[in-house]
Scaffold this motif. Structure first.
Motif, PDB file in Angstrom:
ATOM      1  N   HIS A 128      33.733 -12.450  61.551  1.00 33.81           N
ATOM      2  CA  HIS A 128      33.304 -11.495  60.736  1.00 33.81           C
ATOM      3  C   HIS A 128      34.450 -11.173  59.818  1.00 33.81           C
ATOM      4  O   HIS A 128      34.297 -10.708  58.530  1.00 33.81           O
ATOM      5  CB  HIS A 128      32.996 -10.478  61.571  1.00 33.81           C
ATOM      6  CG  HIS A 128      31.633 -10.552  62.280  1.00 33.81           C
ATOM      7  ND1 HIS A 128      31.228  -9.549  63.123  1.00 33.81           N
ATOM      8  CD2 HIS A 128      30.648 -11.419  62.294  1.00 33.81           C
ATOM      9  CE1 HIS A 128      29.823  -9.930  63.590  1.00 33.81           C
ATOM     10  NE2 HIS A 128      29.803 -10.951  63.232  1.00 33.81           N
ATOM     11  N   ALA A 129      35.833 -11.221  60.109  1.00 32.97           N
ATOM     12  CA  ALA A 129      36.747 -10.802  59.222  1.00 32.97           C
ATOM     13  C   ALA A 129      36.848 -11.625  58.090  1.00 32.97           C
ATOM     14  O   ALA A 129      36.838 -11.318  56.873  1.00 32.97           O
ATOM     15  CB  ALA A 129      38.041 -10.792  59.968  1.00 32.97           C
ATOM     16  N   PHE A 130      36.658 -13.022  58.280  1.00 31.46           N
ATOM     17  CA  PHE A 130      36.308 -14.002  57.341  1.00 31.46           C
ATOM     18  C   PHE A 130      35.271 -13.511  56.335  1.00 31.46           C
ATOM     19  O   PHE A 130      35.475 -13.647  54.889  1.00 31.46           O
ATOM     20  CB  PHE A 130      36.349 -15.341  57.785  1.00 31.46           C
ATOM     21  CG  PHE A 130      37.632 -15.892  58.356  1.00 31.46           C
ATOM     22  CD1 PHE A 130      38.881 -15.176  58.240  1.00 31.46           C
ATOM     23  CD2 PHE A 130      37.703 -16.877  59.364  1.00 31.46           C
ATOM     24  CE1 PHE A 130      39.961 -15.633  58.587  1.00 31.46           C
ATOM     25  CE2 PHE A 130      38.946 -17.413  59.962  1.00 31.46           C
ATOM     26  CZ  PHE A 130      40.185 -16.637  59.612  1.00 31.46           C
ATOM     27  N   GLN A 131      34.179 -13.329  57.030  1.00 30.36           N
ATOM     28  CA  GLN A 131      32.976 -12.999  56.351  1.00 30.36           C
ATOM     29  C   GLN A 131      33.080 -11.944  55.378  1.00 30.36           C
ATOM     30  O   GLN A 131      32.692 -11.803  54.259  1.00 30.36           O
ATOM     31  CB  GLN A 131      31.881 -12.698  57.215  1.00 30.36           C
ATOM     32  CG  GLN A 131      30.510 -12.630  56.762  1.00 30.36           C
ATOM     33  CD  GLN A 131      29.408 -12.388  57.587  1.00 30.36           C
ATOM     34  OE1 GLN A 131      29.438 -12.974  58.748  1.00 30.36           O
ATOM     35  NE2 GLN A 131      28.683 -11.566  57.618  1.00 30.36           N
ATOM     36  N   PHE A 181      21.491 -10.594  56.555  1.00 32.75           N
ATOM     37  CA  PHE A 181      22.162 -10.100  55.202  1.00 32.75           C
ATOM     38  C   PHE A 181      23.724 -10.246  55.083  1.00 32.75           C
ATOM     39  O   PHE A 181      24.142 -10.604  53.897  1.00 32.75           O
ATOM     40  CB  PHE A 181      21.938  -8.368  55.590  1.00 32.75           C
ATOM     41  CG  PHE A 181      22.474  -7.391  54.331  1.00 32.75           C
ATOM     42  CD1 PHE A 181      21.871  -7.518  52.988  1.00 32.75           C
ATOM     43  CD2 PHE A 181      23.494  -6.664  54.469  1.00 32.75           C
ATOM     44  CE1 PHE A 181      22.172  -6.743  52.173  1.00 32.75           C
ATOM     45  CE2 PHE A 181      24.105  -5.866  53.612  1.00 32.75           C
ATOM     46  CZ  PHE A 181      23.534  -6.070  52.152  1.00 32.75           C
ATOM     47  N   ASN A 182      24.571  -9.864  55.681  1.00 31.57           N
ATOM     48  CA  ASN A 182      25.811  -9.975  55.630  1.00 31.57           C
ATOM     49  C   ASN A 182      26.375 -11.354  55.483  1.00 31.57           C
ATOM     50  O   ASN A 182      27.264 -11.387  54.633  1.00 31.57           O
ATOM     51  CB  ASN A 182      26.747  -9.082  56.697  1.00 31.57           C
ATOM     52  CG  ASN A 182      26.668  -7.603  56.609  1.00 31.57           C
ATOM     53  OD1 ASN A 182      26.472  -7.197  55.817  1.00 31.57           O
ATOM     54  ND2 ASN A 182      27.279  -7.145  57.704  1.00 31.57           N
ATOM     55  N   ALA A 183      25.757 -12.106  56.300  1.00 29.58           N
ATOM     56  CA  ALA A 183      26.394 -13.648  56.229  1.00 29.58           C
ATOM     57  C   ALA A 183      25.957 -14.241  55.044  1.00 29.58           C
ATOM     58  O   ALA A 183      26.644 -14.977  54.357  1.00 29.58           O
ATOM     59  CB  ALA A 183      25.603 -14.363  57.241  1.00 29.58           C
ATOM     60  N   ILE A 184      24.573 -13.878  54.452  1.00 28.56           N
ATOM     61  CA  ILE A 184      24.195 -14.273  53.290  1.00 28.56           C
ATOM     62  C   ILE A 184      25.121 -14.012  52.114  1.00 28.56           C
ATOM     63  O   ILE A 184      25.660 -14.727  51.138  1.00 28.56           O
ATOM     64  CB  ILE A 184      22.722 -14.214  52.788  1.00 28.56           C
ATOM     65  CG1 ILE A 184      22.020 -14.801  53.698  1.00 28.56           C
ATOM     66  CG2 ILE A 184      22.421 -14.416  51.456  1.00 28.56           C
ATOM     67  CD1 ILE A 184      21.875 -16.468  53.511  1.00 28.56           C
ATOM     68  N   LEU A 185      25.592 -12.776  52.103  1.00 28.28           N
ATOM     69  CA  LEU A 185      26.313 -12.296  50.984  1.00 28.28           C
ATOM     70  C   LEU A 185      27.480 -12.730  50.989  1.00 28.28           C
ATOM     71  O   LEU A 185      28.237 -13.073  49.937  1.00 28.28           O
ATOM     72  CB  LEU A 185      26.395 -10.543  50.924  1.00 28.28           C
ATOM     73  CG  LEU A 185      25.189  -9.762  50.783  1.00 28.28           C
ATOM     74  CD1 LEU A 185      25.711  -8.579  50.783  1.00 28.28           C
ATOM     75  CD2 LEU A 185      24.614 -10.185  49.575  1.00 28.28           C
ATOM     76  N   GLY A 186      28.269 -12.922  52.066  1.00 27.64           N
ATOM     77  CA  GLY A 186      29.606 -13.530  52.473  1.00 27.64           C
ATOM     78  C   GLY A 186      29.568 -14.987  52.026  1.00 27.64           C
ATOM     79  O   GLY A 186      30.615 -15.456  51.206  1.00 27.64           O
ATOM     80  N   LEU A 187      28.477 -15.651  52.055  1.00 28.19           N
ATOM     81  CA  LEU A 187      28.491 -17.137  51.681  1.00 28.19           C
ATOM     82  C   LEU A 187      28.415 -17.186  50.297  1.00 28.19           C
ATOM     83  O   LEU A 187      28.994 -18.065  49.549  1.00 28.19           O
ATOM     84  CB  LEU A 187      27.342 -17.746  52.304  1.00 28.19           C
ATOM     85  CG  LEU A 187      27.229 -19.400  52.579  1.00 28.19           C
ATOM     86  CD1 LEU A 187      28.442 -20.073  52.739  1.00 28.19           C
ATOM     87  CD2 LEU A 187      26.175 -19.807  52.888  1.00 28.19           C
ATOM     88  N   LEU A 188      27.668 -16.446  49.752  1.00 30.51           N
ATOM     89  CA  LEU A 188      27.503 -16.298  48.151  1.00 30.51           C
ATOM     90  C   LEU A 188      29.114 -16.022  47.474  1.00 30.51           C
ATOM     91  O   LEU A 188      29.015 -16.664  46.574  1.00 30.51           O
ATOM     92  CB  LEU A 188      26.346 -15.402  47.723  1.00 30.51           C
ATOM     93  CG  LEU A 188      24.705 -15.857  48.055  1.00 30.51           C
ATOM     94  CD1 LEU A 188      23.920 -14.764  47.790  1.00 30.51           C
ATOM     95  CD2 LEU A 188      24.442 -17.016  47.347  1.00 30.51           C
ATOM     96  N   GLY A 189      29.468 -14.916  48.198  1.00 31.08           N
ATOM     97  CA  GLY A 189      30.587 -14.761  47.488  1.00 31.08           C
ATOM     98  C   GLY A 189      31.757 -15.777  47.790  1.00 31.08           C
ATOM     99  O   GLY A 189      32.604 -16.042  46.769  1.00 31.08           O
ATOM    100  N   ALA A 190      31.514 -16.537  49.076  1.00 30.96           N
ATOM    101  CA  ALA A 190      32.618 -17.608  49.143  1.00 30.96           C
ATOM    102  C   ALA A 190      32.524 -18.728  48.065  1.00 30.96           C
ATOM    103  O   ALA A 190      33.150 -19.366  47.577  1.00 30.96           O
ATOM    104  CB  ALA A 190      32.489 -18.039  50.571  1.00 30.96           C
ATOM    105  N   VAL A 191      31.115 -19.050  47.885  1.00 31.34           N
ATOM    106  CA  VAL A 191      30.850 -20.115  47.218  1.00 31.34           C
ATOM    107  C   VAL A 191      31.170 -20.041  45.510  1.00 31.34           C
ATOM    108  O   VAL A 191      31.461 -20.682  44.886  1.00 31.34           O
ATOM    109  CB  VAL A 191      29.111 -20.510  46.935  1.00 31.34           C
ATOM    110  CG1 VAL A 191      28.762 -21.396  46.017  1.00 31.34           C
ATOM    111  CG2 VAL A 191      28.781 -20.954  48.604  1.00 31.34           C
TER     112      VAL A 191
END
Length: 466
Positions: A228-231, A390-400
């Protein structure tokens, strides 16, 4: 790709014409409106995963990196000379002119991933807000302790149906009114979210939270808290997605003075104001809710029912329009490719239908547009129903997107444009910055992907419970 690639500012150009602008202040208003979006709703949760030291530090650091990249990228609007060179009106134009075909291909793929991924994220976010309206009504009628679980499937299908209808609009220029409404509502729900956090904090006047990293969420295993911290890093990166649309904003500016000079001031003003807003909401939300800060700051029970309902309604309205801003460039590219490949096909024949009750108004369409756009929206909605995180999708988009689109490509273009020598102190500094951001991107991607896998173990397909 052409000028269709980054549509979020097309409507801003229309506004620019209406207000006869193109100055520092109109550019700042455009940039602030373009940056502010639904990513702000996850910031209290993101700060909660990082703690009181790392949370605000990451918010400010990402803002500084985004601002640095924006200042460098402003010089790429014209090439090869930043003052007198040929205009590069879009991100793709700049990559094509300065870096070449290999980077152009990488950039195109990443942009399509971002556009489609954002459509998925917006579907999930709009569904959560719509279901929260129903849940809020239930709490108001039956009390805070009532069992008010709401299935999001129906709302997701309704949202998809609305987008199917709107997807038949010819292009972005035909939906300017939607984009203007979306801009107003995005600021509205962001301001309400901040007010609600302040009200929640005022009710107990105690700063909650901890200085430790990876301590958010009560009762979660340590490994999950680390993911979660990474996310959280990815969520913050998603909120600062600005470089992608910088050149289109810069294209609205008049000269003299030179566009790059004005745009640098625009970036400083807009990112500074946005950062102040982000830090205020992220920290105030964390202070109010502590380590149990919700993933979506509006998806919580609050005594101010009417204010929460207004905010959630504003989110839904905003995302209905914003969805089209991201989907129309994809539609345009696909239809251009099909039209070029099969120009005489029956599916590309233009059909005209006259509306019986509205004189002198006709609808023009092709079967490829009618069918492909509908299928694409249905497929996007189905993916959102399978992965309603919700949070995981946003985190993945931000990471990409963060490292390649916000840091690496703008920095690489600036190095070529400014003729910075390989091995020089400035070149080494840029490489260190790029490597640091790459590490952050990888960590946030790993955290988001791990969280998606973990949630899939307990999730039911096509079953979103809010």
């Amino acid at each position: 790709m052409g000028s269709y690639m980054f549509g979020p500012v097309q409507f801003l150009k229309c506004c620019f014409v209406l207000i006869n602008g193109g100055t520092l202040w109109t550019g700042t208003a455009h940039a602030f409106t373009a940056i502010l979006g639904s990513g702000i709703l996850s910031l209290p949760w993101s700060v909660a995963q990082l703690g009181w030291i790392m949370g605000p530090f990451v918010l400010v650091t990402f803002a500084a990196i985004t601002c640095c990249a924006a200042v460098m990228f402003s010089d790429c609007y014209r090439s090869p000379d930043p003052i007198t060179g040929r205009r590069n009106c879009t991100y793709i134009d700049a990559v094509r002119a300065i870096l070449g075909p290999t980077d152009l291909l990488v950039c195109s793929i990443l942009q399509y991933i971002m556009l489609w991924g954002t459509m998925i994220g917006y579907t999930i976010t709009a569904t959560i807000s719509a279901a929260s309206l129903k849940k809020s009504t239930c709490f108001h009628e039956k009390g805070q302790n009532a069992s008010c679980g709401v299935s999001g499937n129906l709302y997701m299908l309704i949202f998809g149906a609305i987008e199917i209808i709107l997807s038949q609009c010819p292009n972005l220029e035909k939906i300017t009114f939607l984009s203007i409404i979306a801009s107003v509502t995005s600021f509205l729900y962001s301001a309400i979210a901040l007010c609600l956090s302040i009200a929640k904090f005022s009710s107990h006047l105690e700063f909650k939270g901890t200085f430790k990293v990876a301590n958010g969420g009560t009762g979660l295993p340590t490994s999950t808290k680390i993911w979660h911290a990474f996310q959280g890093l990815g969520n913050i990166a998603f909120a600062y997605g600005y470089a992608n649309i910088l050149l289109e904003i810069q294209d609205t500016l008049k000269s003299p003075p030179p566009e790059n000079t004005v745009m640098k001031k625009v970036s400083l003003n807009a990112i500074g104001a946005t950062t102040l807003f982000y830090v205020s909401l992220g920290c105030m939300g964390y202070a109010a809710y502590g380590n149990d800060a919700p993933g979506n700051i509006l998806a919580v029970y609050n005594n101010l029912f009417w204010l929460v309902d207004i905010a959630n309604l504003a989110v839904v309205i905003h995302l209905i329009g914003a969805y089209q801003v991201f989907s129309q460039p994809l539609f345009a590219k696909h239809e251009t490719w099909i039209g070029t490949r099969w120009p005489t096909s029956f599916f590309n024949t233009v059909h005209t239908v006259e509306l019986p009750f509205i004189k002198k108004y006709t609808i023009r369409f092709t079967l490829s547009k009618l069918l492909l756009r509908t299928i694409f929206v249905i497929f996007t909605t189905a993916i959102a129903m399978v992965f309603p995180f919700f949070n995981a999708i946003l985190g993945l988009l931000g990471a990409v997107s963060f490292w390649p689109l916000t840091v690496y490509l703008p920095m690489s273009m600036y190095i070529v444009q400014a003729k910075i020598k390989r091995g020089s102190s400035k070149w080494i500094m840029f490489q260190i910055l790029g490597l640091s951001c790459l590490i952050v991107t990888l960590l946030s991607a790993i955290g988001s992907f791990a969280d998606i896998l973990e949630q899939m173990k307990h999730a039911k397909l096509f079953h979103l419970q809010i």
